[in-house]
Design a protein around this motif. Structure first.
Motif, PDB file in Angstrom:
ATOM      1  N   GLY A  24      31.254 -18.735 -18.970  1.00 37.55           N
ATOM      2  CA  GLY A  24      31.092 -18.058 -17.684  1.00 37.55           C
ATOM      3  C   GLY A  24      29.753 -17.386 -17.488  1.00 37.55           C
ATOM      4  N   GLN A  83      40.451 -16.556 -19.947  1.00 34.21           N
ATOM      5  CA  GLN A  83      39.161 -17.236 -19.872  1.00 34.21           C
ATOM      6  C   GLN A  83      39.186 -18.511 -19.027  1.00 34.21           C
ATOM      7  OE1 GLN A  83      36.296 -15.810 -21.216  1.00 34.21           O
ATOM      8  NE2 GLN A  83      37.797 -14.156 -21.302  1.00 34.21           N
ATOM      9  N   ALA A  96      36.448 -18.531 -16.391  1.00 35.23           N
ATOM     10  CA  ALA A  96      35.122 -18.603 -17.006  1.00 35.23           C
ATOM     11  C   ALA A  96      34.825 -20.012 -17.499  1.00 35.23           C
ATOM     12  CB  ALA A  96      35.028 -17.607 -18.158  1.00 35.23           C
TER      13      ALA A  96
END
Length: 248
Positions: free
Chosen positions: A130, A158, A161
């Motif tokens: 990210g 995540q 990201a």
């Protein structure tokens, strides 16, 4: 004060190539993947998804590897990306969290398994999902033709990201044929069966962001336990899933 116990020593896992892919005495047969002794990011095991992924890339190298610029995110020991470099990739960039133990270990695995005679350059880099992708694109300014993700989507926080990094680094060049369309390959196991729906949220998010998602591999293997306190159903934990994600 009580002394801290010593850190576990690194271990080595062996990946054995499918014999059907060996055509001469010069062909590689095994890879030795060094693993850090212990790590909070789970880089100390060679998980089933990586083994399945590596075999898939070898068996389908004409479609997914030959002539391709390849990026692996969260590479761990780097097995899938290393296999890609040995079966015809144009270039490979292996990345993981910028922790010295992980990155140094990745570099050692490249040195151990990728002969100097291999035409494919393999770069190792630390990268946080990210964040600014310029360091990655310095190795392939026009983007990557294939992005590899092995056992990453259990990191539920995540997902966005990961997708952001992929959107910024996947090549936009027009393919010569449909099978060559720049893609992500995502292999994983539901290590916590009770959270399988949250794992699958990755593909729901990808779809909402304009990607096409298709499961292309389902393979039963021996079960592994990443979270001993939450083992769950053995059949679920032993099944590797592989998905292809691409822009329409």
């Amino acid at each position: 004060e009580e002394e801290r116990p010593p850190s576990p020593e690194p271990t080595v896992a062996t990946f054995t190539r499918d014999s059907s892919r060996i055509s001469s005495d010069d062909d590689w047969r095994e890879l030795s993947i060094r693993l850090v002794g212990s790590h909070p990011l789970w880089g100390h095991h060679l998980w089933n998804a990586a083994r399945s992924f590596a075999s898939f890339l070898d068996l389908n190298s004409d479609v997914y590897c030959k002539g391709k610029r390849i990026l692996e995110l969260g590479a761990g020991g780097g097995l899938p990306g290393i296999v890609a470099s040995l079966v015809g990739a144009e270039s490979v960039v292996l990345t993981d969290y910028p922790d010295a133990a992980l990155i140094d270990n990745l570099g050692q695995n490249v040195q151990c398994n990728v002969p100097p005679s291999t035409k494919c350059p393999v770069h190792v880099a630390g990268y946080i999902w990210g964040t600014d992708t310029a360091p990655l694109l310095s190795h392939s300014p026009d983007g990557f033709d294939l992005i590899l993700m092995s056992d990453l989507i259990f990191n539920h926080s995540q997902h966005d990201a990961l997708l952001t990094t992929c959107e910024k680094t996947l090549s936009k060049r027009a393919p010569a044929f449909v099978a060559a369309t720049p893609s992500l390959l995502v292999f994983y196991t539901h290590h916590r069966p009770r959270l399988a729906d949250r794992d699958l949220d990755f593909f729901a998010k990808a779809t909402s962001r304009g990607w096409e998602c298709e499961e292309i591999v389902t393979e039963r293997m021996n079960p592994q336990v990443m979270f001993p306190e939450d083992a769950g159903d053995e059949e679920v934990r032993s099944t590797v899933h592989g998905w292809r994600i691409r822009r329409p």
